[in-house]
Design an enzyme around this catalytic site. Structure first.
Site, short mmCIF file in Angstrom:
data_model
loop_
_atom_site.label_atom_id
_atom_site.label_comp_id
_atom_site.label_asym_id
_atom_site.label_seq_id
_atom_site.Cartn_x
_atom_site.Cartn_y
_atom_site.Cartn_z
N LYS A 1 -52.97 -113.92 12.99
CA LYS A 1 -51.74 -114.56 13.43
C LYS A 1 -51.83 -114.95 14.91
O LYS A 1 -52.58 -114.32 15.67
CB LYS A 1 -50.53 -113.66 13.17
CG LYS A 1 -50.53 -112.42 13.99
CD LYS A 1 -49.25 -111.61 13.85
CE LYS A 1 -49.34 -110.49 14.87
NZ LYS A 1 -48.38 -109.51 14.94
N LYS B 1 -49.96 -113.07 21.53
CA LYS B 1 -50.11 -113.10 22.98
C LYS B 1 -51.42 -112.48 23.41
O LYS B 1 -51.98 -112.81 24.43
CB LYS B 1 -48.99 -112.30 23.65
CG LYS B 1 -47.62 -112.75 23.25
CD LYS B 1 -46.55 -111.77 23.72
CE LYS B 1 -45.35 -111.88 22.81
NZ LYS B 1 -44.21 -111.09 23.20
N LYS C 1 -53.21 -101.81 16.82
CA LYS C 1 -53.13 -101.69 18.28
C LYS C 1 -53.91 -100.50 18.81
O LYS C 1 -54.47 -100.56 19.90
CB LYS C 1 -51.67 -101.62 18.73
CG LYS C 1 -50.95 -102.95 18.58
CD LYS C 1 -49.79 -103.07 19.55
CE LYS C 1 -49.14 -104.44 19.43
NZ LYS C 1 -47.86 -104.52 20.13
P1 TYM Z 1 -42.84 -109.36 19.24
O1 TYM Z 1 -42.39 -109.33 20.65
O2 TYM Z 1 -44.28 -109.15 18.94
O3 TYM Z 1 -42.44 -110.73 18.57
C1 TYM Z 1 -41.12 -111.27 18.64
C2 TYM Z 1 -40.81 -112.02 17.36
O4 TYM Z 1 -41.75 -113.07 17.16
C3 TYM Z 1 -42.28 -113.00 15.84
N1 TYM Z 1 -43.69 -113.46 15.87
C4 TYM Z 1 -44.19 -114.38 15.05
N2 TYM Z 1 -43.62 -115.13 14.08
C5 TYM Z 1 -44.42 -116.02 13.43
N3 TYM Z 1 -45.74 -116.21 13.71
C6 TYM Z 1 -46.35 -115.47 14.67
N4 TYM Z 1 -47.64 -115.68 14.94
C7 TYM Z 1 -45.57 -114.53 15.39
N5 TYM Z 1 -45.84 -113.66 16.41
C8 TYM Z 1 -44.69 -113.03 16.68
C9 TYM Z 1 -42.19 -111.54 15.47
O5 TYM Z 1 -42.20 -111.36 14.07
C10 TYM Z 1 -40.88 -111.13 16.10
O6 TYM Z 1 -39.79 -111.40 15.26
N6 TYM Z 1 -41.60 -104.89 17.35
C11 TYM Z 1 -41.06 -106.18 17.74
C12 TYM Z 1 -39.96 -106.12 18.77
C13 TYM Z 1 -38.77 -105.30 18.41
C14 TYM Z 1 -37.79 -105.63 17.43
C15 TYM Z 1 -36.81 -104.59 17.52
C16 TYM Z 1 -37.66 -106.67 16.53
C17 TYM Z 1 -38.38 -104.13 19.01
N7 TYM Z 1 -37.20 -103.71 18.49
C18 TYM Z 1 -35.71 -104.60 16.66
C19 TYM Z 1 -36.56 -106.66 15.67
C20 TYM Z 1 -35.59 -105.62 15.76
C21 TYM Z 1 -42.20 -107.00 18.35
O7 TYM Z 1 -43.12 -106.46 18.90
O8 TYM Z 1 -41.97 -108.35 18.36
#
Ligand code: TYM
Length: 326
Positions: A192, A195, A111
């Site tokens: 992957k 967004k 990032k």
């Molecule tokens: P975020 O918002 O990027 O994504 C949310 C969830 O979606 C999953 N994900 C995917 N799974 C499979 N294939 C993909 N292409 C894909 N893109 C996204 C992510 O693995 C995630 O589970 N850092 C985290 C948010 C967060 C969080 C937490 C998660 C903040 N605090 C505490 C767990 C526990 C994030 O940016 O997810």
């Protein structure tokens, strides 16, 4: 009862990766566990977004999570900034994680390359995520594969804190699904689905209309040898389609491959399966969208429930770390 916690950022539109990798499993697990799901708006602030996007995005994301199947009467659904303990515990986490550990986080490296202004918050992002998880005495964190490193660092911080200051936090485990944990971009199957993808054609939004979904899947990049085989190293595009079809139909992607002799039918079946999965979500989302006041009420209810647990953990952490208690 097993305590489950997971979070998701309110930025951009939700896509098939978020659903298959994470939120679908949240909806499934909410019934058999004590589950907390959080719209992590503070994490979204680590990158500068247009005015109003975090606020509007948080409400829309909460509605999407309910459309996907989260029931605020069954699980605790809330917004991170509504529970002040997240930011407070994040500070204690920052003081118990090293610069070196944060420097090794692959998400920070990726990032920070994409933005001219690299905030300190982007660097300490994992400390806030650790606070999210540890505040709720979490046993399991259902996430997609890309979050593995974040759960590992959370465990490391918790372990270090406990050995330094006495037993304070529960060590969480990542729960990553067998299929759908890593949905790849349809145009660049080496990346992957995300967004922030530069190719909207490579990402299936949960609000894309069925015609768009069909078109995107039919124009997904494959290869020229024409053989349907599950082999991510040699055939990333075809394997991604098999994974999506497998995750959408709860079947094993490798064994699905034998049903197909050509790419055309694989693409057609994948598109049909994805549309069947997404259409009811879209219909529920349209209903929920019309009543933002009700969504806000449900989120306030969730924050009240979350705060109770978070406040108790925060008190414990404050005492154990050695602060003068007021
Ligand atoms: P975020 O918002 O990027 O994504 C949310 C969830 O979606 C999953 N994900 C995917 N799974 C499979 N294939 C993909 N292409 C894909 N893109 C996204 C992510 O693995 C995630 O589970 N850092 C985290 C948010 C967060 C969080 C937490 C998660 C903040 N605090 C505490 C767990 C526990 C994030 O940016 O997810």
């Amino acid at each position: 009862m097993t305590r489950v916690f997971s979070g998701i950022q309110p930025t951009g539109e939700q896509h098939l990766g978020n659903f298959l990798g994470a939120t679908r499993n949240w909806a499934r697990r909410q019934h058999e566990t004590d589950a907390f799901f959080c719209v992590v708006d503070l994490h979204a602030l680590t990158i500068k977004l247009p005015d109003g996007e975090v606020r509007d995005g948080s409400l829309r994301l909460a509605q999407m999570l309910m459309a996907v199947g989260l029931d605020p009467e069954v699980c605790t659904l809330f917004v991170q900034s509504h529970v002040r303990e997240h930011a407070e515990l994040a500070w204690l986490m920052q003081c118990n994680v090293s610069f070196g550990e944060l420097s090794r986080m692959t998400q920070f490296k990726d990032k920070s390359d994409q933005h001219a202004f690299v905030s300190a918050g982007l660097f300490t992002y994992p400390a806030l995520q650790a606070a999210d998880i540890l505040l709720y005495d979490t046993n399991e964190v259902p996430v997609g594969d890309d979050q593995r490193q974040h759960i590992e660092i959370t465990r490391d911080i918790a372990d270090r804190f406990n050995s330094h200051y006495g037993e304070t936090f529960v060590l969480p485990e990542a729960v990553i699904p067998e299929t759908g944990a890593r949905v790849m971009d349809l145009q660049n199957p080496g990346n992957k689905m995300s967004k922030s993808s530069e190719s909207p054609k490579g990402t299936i939004g949960l609000l894309d209309d069925p015609k768009q979904i069909e078109k995107k899947i039919k124009s997904a990049v494959t290869d020229t040898d024409g053989e349907v085989r599950f082999d991510f190293a040699q055939k990333p595009g075809v394997s991604n389609l098999l994974s999506i079809l497998g995750a959408a139909t709860d079947r094993d992607p490798a064994s699905l491959a034998v049903d197909y002799a050509q790419y055309g039918p694989l693409k057609a079946d994948t598109a049909a399966a994805v549309i069947e999965l997404i259409e009811p979500i879209q219909a529920r989302y349209r209903e929920l969208e019309s009543d933002p006041a009700e969504t806000a009420r449900l989120l306030a209810m969730g924050a009240d429930k979350a705060r109770e647990i978070a406040a108790a953990t925060m008190d414990r952490a404050r005492t154990n770390v050695g602060l003068l208690i007021d």
